[in-house]
Design an enzyme around this catalytic site. Sequence first.
Site, PDB file in Angstrom:
ATOM      1  N   LYS A 186     -12.320  -0.914   5.959  1.00  0.00           N
ATOM      2  CA  LYS A 186     -11.622  -1.922   6.744  1.00  0.00           C
ATOM      3  C   LYS A 186     -12.167  -1.919   8.175  1.00  0.00           C
ATOM      4  O   LYS A 186     -12.695  -2.903   8.650  1.00  0.00           O
ATOM      5  CB  LYS A 186     -10.104  -1.662   6.752  1.00  0.00           C
ATOM      6  CG  LYS A 186      -9.494  -1.378   5.392  1.00  0.00           C
ATOM      7  CD  LYS A 186      -9.458  -2.605   4.496  1.00  0.00           C
ATOM      8  CE  LYS A 186      -9.223  -2.300   3.029  1.00  0.00           C
ATOM      9  NZ  LYS A 186      -8.064  -1.522   2.668  1.00  0.00           N
ATOM     10  N   TRP A 235       0.824  -1.214   0.000  1.00  0.00           N
ATOM     11  CA  TRP A 235       0.000   0.000   0.000  1.00  0.00           C
ATOM     12  C   TRP A 235       0.852   1.255   0.000  1.00  0.00           C
ATOM     13  O   TRP A 235       0.594   2.184  -0.774  1.00  0.00           O
ATOM     14  CB  TRP A 235      -0.987   0.002   1.176  1.00  0.00           C
ATOM     15  CG  TRP A 235      -2.125  -0.950   0.945  1.00  0.00           C
ATOM     16  CD1 TRP A 235      -2.430  -2.068   1.676  1.00  0.00           C
ATOM     17  CD2 TRP A 235      -3.103  -0.894  -0.113  1.00  0.00           C
ATOM     18  NE1 TRP A 235      -3.530  -2.702   1.140  1.00  0.00           N
ATOM     19  CE2 TRP A 235      -3.962  -2.004   0.052  1.00  0.00           C
ATOM     20  CE3 TRP A 235      -3.332  -0.022  -1.174  1.00  0.00           C
ATOM     21  CZ2 TRP A 235      -5.046  -2.266  -0.813  1.00  0.00           C
ATOM     22  CZ3 TRP A 235      -4.406  -0.276  -2.041  1.00  0.00           C
ATOM     23  CH2 TRP A 235      -5.237  -1.374  -1.848  1.00  0.00           C
ATOM     24  N   ASP A 286      -1.267   6.905   6.229  1.00  0.00           N
ATOM     25  CA  ASP A 286      -2.383   6.092   5.744  1.00  0.00           C
ATOM     26  C   ASP A 286      -2.726   5.109   6.869  1.00  0.00           C
ATOM     27  O   ASP A 286      -1.974   4.190   7.154  1.00  0.00           O
ATOM     28  CB  ASP A 286      -1.957   5.350   4.473  1.00  0.00           C
ATOM     29  CG  ASP A 286      -3.024   4.385   3.957  1.00  0.00           C
ATOM     30  OD1 ASP A 286      -4.105   4.278   4.583  1.00  0.00           O
ATOM     31  OD2 ASP A 286      -2.774   3.734   2.918  1.00  0.00           O
TER      32      ASP A 286
HETATM   33  C1  PLP Z   1      -7.496  -0.930   1.380  1.00  0.00           C
HETATM   34  C2  PLP Z   1      -6.380   0.032   1.572  1.00  0.00           C
HETATM   35  C3  PLP Z   1      -6.201   1.140   0.727  1.00  0.00           C
HETATM   36  C4  PLP Z   1      -7.039   1.379  -0.502  1.00  0.00           C
HETATM   37  O1  PLP Z   1      -8.325   1.706  -0.222  1.00  0.00           O
HETATM   38  P1  PLP Z   1      -9.399   1.928  -1.396  1.00  0.00           P
HETATM   39  O2  PLP Z   1     -10.535   2.534  -0.669  1.00  0.00           O
HETATM   40  O3  PLP Z   1      -9.678   0.598  -2.007  1.00  0.00           O
HETATM   41  O4  PLP Z   1      -8.802   2.868  -2.383  1.00  0.00           O
HETATM   42  C5  PLP Z   1      -5.173   2.001   0.997  1.00  0.00           C
HETATM   43  N1  PLP Z   1      -4.352   1.808   2.049  1.00  0.00           N
HETATM   44  C6  PLP Z   1      -4.488   0.753   2.880  1.00  0.00           C
HETATM   45  C7  PLP Z   1      -3.561   0.600   4.025  1.00  0.00           C
HETATM   46  C8  PLP Z   1      -5.509  -0.159   2.664  1.00  0.00           C
HETATM   47  O5  PLP Z   1      -5.652  -1.207   3.491  1.00  0.00           O
END
Ligand code: PLP
Length: 365
Positions: free
Chosen positions: A195, A102, A171
């Site tokens: 998530k 990611w 993030d």
């Molecule tokens: C799932 C995830 C993303 C991407 O998210 P989307 O909403 O699918 O764009 C980015 N960073 C992390 C750490 C993730 O787990």
Amino acid sequence: MPKIYNFGAGPAKMPEEVYEIMRNELTNFDGSGISLLETSHRTKAYMQFNTEVQNVVRRLLDVPANYKILFMAGGGTGEFAAVPLNLMSRTGTADYVVTGDWSAKAAKEAKKYGKVNLVLPPTDRYVGIPDQSEWNLDPNASYVHICTNETIHGVEFDFIPDTKGVPLVADMSSNIMSKKVDVSKFGVIYAGAQKNIGTAGVCLVIVREDLLNQALPICPSLFDWTANAKADSILNTPPMFAIYVMGRVLQWVERNGGVEGMAQLAAKKASLIYGAVEESNGFYSVPVAKNARSKMNVPFRIGSPANEDLEKEFLKGAEALGLIQLKGHRNVGGIRASIYNAVSIEEVETLVKYMKDFQNLYVNF
Ligand SMILES: *Cc1c(COP(=O)(O)O)cnc(C)c1O
């Protein structure tokens, strides 16, 4: 059909109680007699809810007054672009700490808008967070970007890095609201909702006010944090239903001990699985260094060296018992148990019991 135990990495399990609330409210939002799905985003009812969701975020994470709370469309990936578009202008260069797929994606996206300095030597084996003494930080960077929990590799930061005054951008898509964080140590925190805090389509952004007003001229209005802050996240029709779900999930977190409560549960759930791995005498193994093991996503392999046939057998047997979405990400293989806030201790205990039963059956294969 057996009871379903959902260990999916995302979109992930939601609290059952929130479904109950949503079911009751689906066609009657806030006593209005109509569904939120057909309500204008300019109504008082929606605008009040919008403020309430911001307030819950503020209470749960103790967000200081000099931070704005935004609901951005485009998920986590949208913010991979929004971060450089909003912050790169100061020096034209940014530091990216790549600890998994990611953060690698975030760095790749940022390259479109400026220079990216990779703080760590490139690798395709993400199994830990190198000590800060090994980081090559650029003092001229506009910001330093980290991913606090790498969902695919199960690698989680257990510290907040010292960036020597350069704004830290994180993030937190897969571990936000799973523990207390000192928001004041960050310039920007962002998290896609699907998530740990809701459903896909919205990304929570917490941004320090002094980082506003410096977007690149090419930044689309929709991705511009300053424009969104001014419009109170109602710049256009926002992903209202996703924001609503996030609000109801966060209120559930609040009713269940807040982030401290979630952290206690997370520690217990994670230690159950990692403990079973430790006790398996090498039948199960986790590739990640102990100090970087995620409390949200637990990746493990079966057999040594890893035996893919046995892993397939494990997944098949798990599904038959209703334990689903345990397959590791295609980039790393093996098994991955995602144990976000909504996954209960009992569900994790059921998985651990299955792990032990499976080992007893197959230890000699
Ligand atoms: C799932 C995830 C993303 C991407 O998210 P989307 O909403 O699918 O764009 C980015 N960073 C992390 C750490 C993730 O787990």
